[in-house]
Design a protein around this motif. Structure first.
Motif, PDB file in Angstrom:
ATOM      1  N   ASN A 214       1.182  -1.481  -0.272  1.00 28.53           N
ATOM      2  CA  ASN A 214      -0.193  -0.024   0.085  1.00 28.53           C
ATOM      3  C   ASN A 214       0.733   0.769  -0.086  1.00 28.53           C
ATOM      4  OD1 ASN A 214      -1.802   2.405   0.312  1.00 28.53           O
ATOM      5  ND2 ASN A 214      -2.285   1.359   2.107  1.00 28.53           N
TER       6      ASN A 214
ATOM      7  N   LEU B   3       0.325   3.946   0.160  1.00 27.21           N
ATOM      8  CA  LEU B   3      -0.694   5.294   1.139  1.00 27.21           C
ATOM      9  C   LEU B   3      -0.525   5.429   2.055  1.00 27.21           C
ATOM     10  CD1 LEU B   3      -4.273   5.170  -1.271  1.00 27.21           C
ATOM     11  CD2 LEU B   3      -2.051   7.159  -0.893  1.00 27.21           C
ATOM     12  N   SER B   4       0.121   4.050   2.760  1.00 24.89           N
ATOM     13  CA  SER B   4       0.024   3.808   4.371  1.00 24.89           C
ATOM     14  C   SER B   4       1.326   4.865   4.932  1.00 24.89           C
ATOM     15  CB  SER B   4       0.487   2.252   4.533  1.00 24.89           C
ATOM     16  OG  SER B   4       1.602   1.770   3.830  1.00 24.89           O
ATOM     17  N   ARG B   5       0.765   5.036   6.287  1.00 25.33           N
ATOM     18  CA  ARG B   5       1.546   6.057   7.295  1.00 25.33           C
ATOM     19  C   ARG B   5       2.476   4.816   6.986  1.00 25.33           C
ATOM     20  NH1 ARG B   5      -0.618   5.767  12.482  1.00 25.33           N
ATOM     21  NH2 ARG B   5      -0.949   4.094  12.071  1.00 25.33           N
TER      22      ARG B   5
ATOM     23  N   SER C 223       4.524   3.131   4.883  1.00 29.71           N
ATOM     24  CA  SER C 223       5.135   3.802   3.784  1.00 29.71           C
ATOM     25  C   SER C 223       5.569   5.596   3.369  1.00 29.71           C
ATOM     26  CB  SER C 223       3.887   3.752   1.990  1.00 29.71           C
ATOM     27  OG  SER C 223       4.217   2.266   2.021  1.00 29.71           O
ATOM     28  N   ILE C 224       4.802   5.584   3.965  1.00 34.05           N
ATOM     29  CA  ILE C 224       5.569   6.916   3.647  1.00 34.05           C
ATOM     30  C   ILE C 224       5.962   8.452   4.838  1.00 34.05           C
ATOM     31  CG2 ILE C 224       2.915   8.258   3.026  1.00 34.05           C
ATOM     32  CD1 ILE C 224       1.761   8.996   4.818  1.00 34.05           C
TER      33      ILE C 224
ATOM     34  N   LYS D  75       9.222   9.479  -1.513  1.00 36.26           N
ATOM     35  CA  LYS D  75       8.210  10.159  -1.879  1.00 36.26           C
ATOM     36  C   LYS D  75       7.323   9.677  -4.156  1.00 36.26           C
ATOM     37  CE  LYS D  75       5.229  13.404  -1.230  1.00 36.26           C
ATOM     38  NZ  LYS D  75       4.473  14.740  -2.098  1.00 36.26           N
TER      39      LYS D  75
ATOM     40  N   GLN E 191       5.211   7.079  -5.384  1.00 41.96           N
ATOM     41  CA  GLN E 191       3.861   8.443  -6.399  1.00 41.96           C
ATOM     42  C   GLN E 191       3.816   7.303  -7.436  1.00 41.96           C
ATOM     43  OE1 GLN E 191       1.725  11.072  -5.504  1.00 41.96           O
ATOM     44  NE2 GLN E 191       0.810   9.872  -7.905  1.00 41.96           N
TER      45      GLN E 191
ATOM     46  N   LEU F 108       1.986   4.303  -7.432  1.00 44.59           N
ATOM     47  CA  LEU F 108       0.267   3.956  -7.051  1.00 44.59           C
ATOM     48  C   LEU F 108      -0.009   4.557  -8.661  1.00 44.59           C
ATOM     49  CD1 LEU F 108      -2.142   4.690  -5.160  1.00 44.59           C
ATOM     50  CD2 LEU F 108      -1.534   7.440  -5.177  1.00 44.59           C
TER      51      LEU F 108
ATOM     52  N   ARG G  92      -3.227   2.743 -10.424  1.00 43.58           N
ATOM     53  CA  ARG G  92      -4.254   3.571 -11.391  1.00 43.58           C
ATOM     54  C   ARG G  92      -4.624   3.574 -12.750  1.00 43.58           C
ATOM     55  NH1 ARG G  92      -3.787   9.793  -7.772  1.00 43.58           N
ATOM     56  NH2 ARG G  92      -4.352  10.116  -9.938  1.00 43.58           N
TER      57      ARG G  92
END
Ligand code: ATP
Ligand code: MG
Length: 261
Positions: free
Chosen positions: A189, A191-193, A195-196, A239, A243, A246, A250
């Protein structure tokens, strides 16, 4: 508990996904995996579906950066939970061997001594002799964390300069960063905390990542200077990599049933 065995032909489009699921269910039945771990796996699977169940180019770049970071670390620790043990115990032991100076620590969100012991035994099967985070001495605490995972081994994660935390929870990753550690994660994921927050987040399935990490580490070990390793890490942008992961998800297209076979 029993289940009916379903034969899945290797030509099935979800063959590998179903085999991974099977491993996890087996891990659950053997006591390695917590029931919540099955649900976390389902979340991961859905992202993997969108990725096309393959290692993407941005994931390979993250693997390269992670390998360089591992080789630059003085005291790297591999943190193992139930899902990672069920899916990749053998490969984690091989990674530990390739790194030469790392240690492996059992670290559980849903902690029971029985699971801790079962996971340690699973790792021992593949030749790992010293396993941290098992038994009473694991009780040094990560500041500011309330879950069971604040308990870490004073000879392991607590003093590590780099921690590898595949399939990790965000609170703990944030706490490890606050303690000044370098963090590498594997998390489908983007978007998970976790990952970021991590320094290097590999958006890919742990089953595919660990063998790839070993290959890269062996290659860099033989062919790169310290300066070159530092350059690889310096050029890496986590980052941007998240992106890109992701964006791949998408841009996945709806296919007809025959196209998807
Ligand atoms: P966070 O706490 O970081 O915000 P979360 O609460 O959404 O994340 P957790 O259950 O805490 O999720 O962490 C488990 C993570 O592991 C999930 O992001 C899930 O997508 C990921 N995951 C599950 N199975 C795999 C797998 N086989 N390979 C890689 N990642 C996986
Ligand atoms: Mg979480």
């Amino acid at each position: 508990m029993t289940s009916s065995k379903v034969f899945v032909p290797t030509s099935h489009p979800r063959y590998f996904s179903l085999m991974i699921r099977e491993k996890l269910v087996k891990g659950f039945r053997n006591g390695l995996v917590a029931p919540e771990g099955l649900i976390a796996h389902g979340r991961g699977e859905s992202f993997d579906y969108l990725l096309g169940e393959r290692t993407t180019k941005p994931a390979l770049k993250s693997i390269e950066a992670a390998s360089a970071l591992f080789l630059l670390a003085d005291f790297p620790v591999l943190s193992v939970n139930g899902n990672t043990a069920a899916l990749s115990a053998k490969e984690i032991c091989e990674l530990n061997y390739a790194l030469e100076k790392s240690f492996t620590e059992v670290n559980l969100f849903y902690l029971t001594e029985r699971r801790e012991e079962l996971i340690a035994n699973e790792l021992k099967k593949y030749g790992l002799k010293k396993i941290l985070g098992v038994g009473a001495k694991r009780f040094t605490e990560i500041p500011e964390l309330e879950s069971n995972r604040r308990k870490v081994d004073p000879e392991g994660i607590f003093i590590a300069d780099l921690v590898f935390v595949p399939l990790e929870d965000g609170d703990r990753t944030i706490a490890l960063k606050r303690m000044g550690k370098k963090v590498i994660t594997v998390d489908l994921n983007p978007l998970s905390r976790t990952s970021i927050t991590a320094d290097v987040s590999i958006v890919d399935n742990v089953v595919r990542v660990v063998p790839e990490l070993i290959k890269h580490i062996e290659h860099l070990k033989k062919n790169s200077t310290k300066k070159e390793l530092q350059e690889i890490v310096g050029c890496y942008d986590n980052k941007k990599s998240l992106q890109e992961g992701l964006d791949i998800m998408r841009s996945s297209k709806v296919l007809t049933a025959t196209e998807s076979e």
